[in-house]
Design an enzyme around this catalytic site. Structure first.
Site, PDB file in Angstrom:
ATOM      1  N   HIS A  11       0.835  -1.208   0.000  1.00 51.72           N
ATOM      2  CA  HIS A  11       0.000   0.000   0.000  1.00 51.72           C
ATOM      3  C   HIS A  11       0.863   1.248   0.000  1.00 51.72           C
ATOM      4  CE1 HIS A  11      -4.087  -1.423   0.410  1.00 51.72           C
ATOM      5  NE2 HIS A  11      -3.689  -2.313   1.294  1.00 51.72           N
ATOM      6  N   ASP A  68       8.735   7.141   8.563  1.00 50.55           N
ATOM      7  CA  ASP A  68       8.110   6.628   9.775  1.00 50.55           C
ATOM      8  C   ASP A  68       6.917   7.518  10.065  1.00 50.55           C
ATOM      9  OD1 ASP A  68       8.239   4.512  11.648  1.00 50.55           O
ATOM     10  OD2 ASP A  68       8.740   5.934  13.208  1.00 50.55           O
ATOM     11  N   LYS A 171      -6.544  10.440  -1.290  1.00 55.57           N
ATOM     12  CA  LYS A 171      -5.787  10.350  -0.027  1.00 55.57           C
ATOM     13  C   LYS A 171      -4.429  11.040  -0.171  1.00 55.57           C
ATOM     14  CE  LYS A 171      -3.663   7.249   3.341  1.00 55.57           C
ATOM     15  NZ  LYS A 171      -3.254   5.897   3.717  1.00 55.57           N
TER      16      LYS A 171
HETATM   17  P1  IMP Z   1       4.862   3.277   9.478  1.00 52.25           P
HETATM   18  O1  IMP Z   1       5.920   3.897  10.293  1.00 52.25           O
HETATM   19  O2  IMP Z   1       4.616   4.029   8.215  1.00 52.25           O
HETATM   20  O3  IMP Z   1       5.022   1.805   9.276  1.00 52.25           O
HETATM   21  O4  IMP Z   1       3.501   3.467  10.257  1.00 52.25           O
HETATM   22  C1  IMP Z   1       3.305   2.965  11.554  1.00 52.25           C
HETATM   23  C2  IMP Z   1       1.856   2.609  11.725  1.00 52.25           C
HETATM   24  O5  IMP Z   1       1.066   3.788  11.579  1.00 52.25           O
HETATM   25  C3  IMP Z   1       1.312   1.621  10.700  1.00 52.25           C
HETATM   26  O6  IMP Z   1       1.455   0.296  11.132  1.00 52.25           O
HETATM   27  C4  IMP Z   1      -0.142   1.997  10.613  1.00 52.25           C
HETATM   28  O7  IMP Z   1      -0.863   1.401  11.646  1.00 52.25           O
HETATM   29  C5  IMP Z   1      -0.109   3.493  10.874  1.00 52.25           C
HETATM   30  N1  IMP Z   1      -0.117   4.229   9.600  1.00 52.25           N
HETATM   31  C6  IMP Z   1       0.940   4.723   8.924  1.00 52.25           C
HETATM   32  N2  IMP Z   1       0.542   5.340   7.818  1.00 52.25           N
HETATM   33  C7  IMP Z   1      -0.797   5.249   7.798  1.00 52.25           C
HETATM   34  C8  IMP Z   1      -1.780   5.698   6.879  1.00 52.25           C
HETATM   35  O8  IMP Z   1      -1.510   6.318   5.836  1.00 52.25           O
HETATM   36  N3  IMP Z   1      -3.037   5.423   7.201  1.00 52.25           N
HETATM   37  C9  IMP Z   1      -3.407   4.743   8.326  1.00 52.25           C
HETATM   38  N4  IMP Z   1      -2.530   4.273   9.201  1.00 52.25           N
HETATM   39  C10 IMP Z   1      -1.230   4.535   8.931  1.00 52.25           C
END
Ligand code: IMP
Length: 193
Positions: A11, A68, A171
C-alpha cells in the site's frame, strides 16, 4: 532515477510511487536482497526514519529513503505516536490497533488527531529530513474499505470521507505521507540527480 525505499508494504509503495511519478523507479529492500525486518527502535519518528535509512545504506550501499509515521491523538497525549504499528500487540495487527484506539477514546468528546510522517533521505551519504502532517479526527466506528492501518477511523479536516473511503489519489492529495513525499520529490527534482 532509481531509488531504494525502506518498505515492503504494498500500500505504502503504491502511494509513494504515485506521488513521485514515473521519473522515479522505487526499489524495495527485497529487490536489493534485504529480507530481514529493518530495525526501528528509536523513541521518535525522526530517529526511526533515520535508523531505517542508515541500516539500508549499510546493507546495500545505495541511495535510499525511509519513512516513519505516527497517529498522534490529542486526548491520549499524542499516543499511539511512534508506537502506532505496535499499539495493541507486538505485531502489525491493524484490527487490534483500531479496537484499542476506540476503547481508549470511548466516551471522549475530543477526537482531534493528526498523522505525522517523517522521511529521511540519504543521498551520497548526506541525510535530509522532510515532514508531512494532516490534521483530523477519529470517528466512533470504521468507515470504508480502502487503504490500511487506521484509515477507516480517520477523517481529515475539510473532508467528509475517511481515508478508507477515498481513492489513492484523493488520499495522497491531503495525506501526511503525500505531503512529506511531495517535499522529497521537489528536492530530488531541484538537484536533478
Ligand atoms: P509506518 O511507520 O509508516 O510503518 O507506520 C506505523 C503505523 O502507523 C502503521 O502500522 C499503521 O498502523 C499506521 N499508519 C501509517 N501510515 C498510515 C496511513 O496512511 N493510514 C493509516 N494508518 C497509517
Amino acid at each position: 532515477m532509481k531509488i531504494l525505499f525502506a518498505t515492503n508494504n504494498a500500500h505504502k509503495l503504491a502511494e509513494v510511487q504515485a506521488v513521485l511519478g514515473p521519473a522515479f523507479t522505487l526499489l524495495t529492500p527485497r529487490d536489493c536482497g534485504v529480507e530481514e525486518e529493518i530495525p526501528e527502535e528509536q523513541p521518535t519518528l525522526e530517529g526511526n526514519a533515520s535508523q531505517k535509512a542508515h541500516y539500508l545504506l549499510r546493507r546495500t550501499g545505495l541511495d535510499c529513503f525511509a519513512d516513519d509515521t505516527g497517529l498522534e491523538v490529542e486526548a491520549l497525549g499524542g499516543a499511539p505516536g511512534v508506537h502506532s504499528a505496535r499499539y495493541a500487540t507486538d505485531g502489525h495487527d491493524f484490527d487490534a490497533n483500531k479496537r484499542l484506539l476506540l476503547e481508549n477514546l470511548a466516551g471522549q468528546n475530543n477526537r482531534r488527531a493528526r498523522f505525522r510522517t517523517v522521511v529521511s533521505l540519504l543521498l551520497d551519504g548526506k541525510e535530509l529530513q522532510f515532514e508531512g502532517i494532516v490534521e483530523g479526527r477519529i470517528l466512533e466506528e470504521e468507515r470504508g474499505q480502502e487503504g490500511f492501518g487506521y484509515d477507516p477511523l480517520f477523517v481529515p479536516d475539510g473532508c467528509d470521507k475517511t481515508f478508507a473511503e477515498m481513492s489513492a489519489d484523493e488520499k495522497n492529495a491531503v495525506s501526511h505521507r503525500g505531503r512529506a513525499i511531495r517535499k522529497l520529490a521537489a528536492y530530488l527534482h531541484s538537484i536533478e540527480k
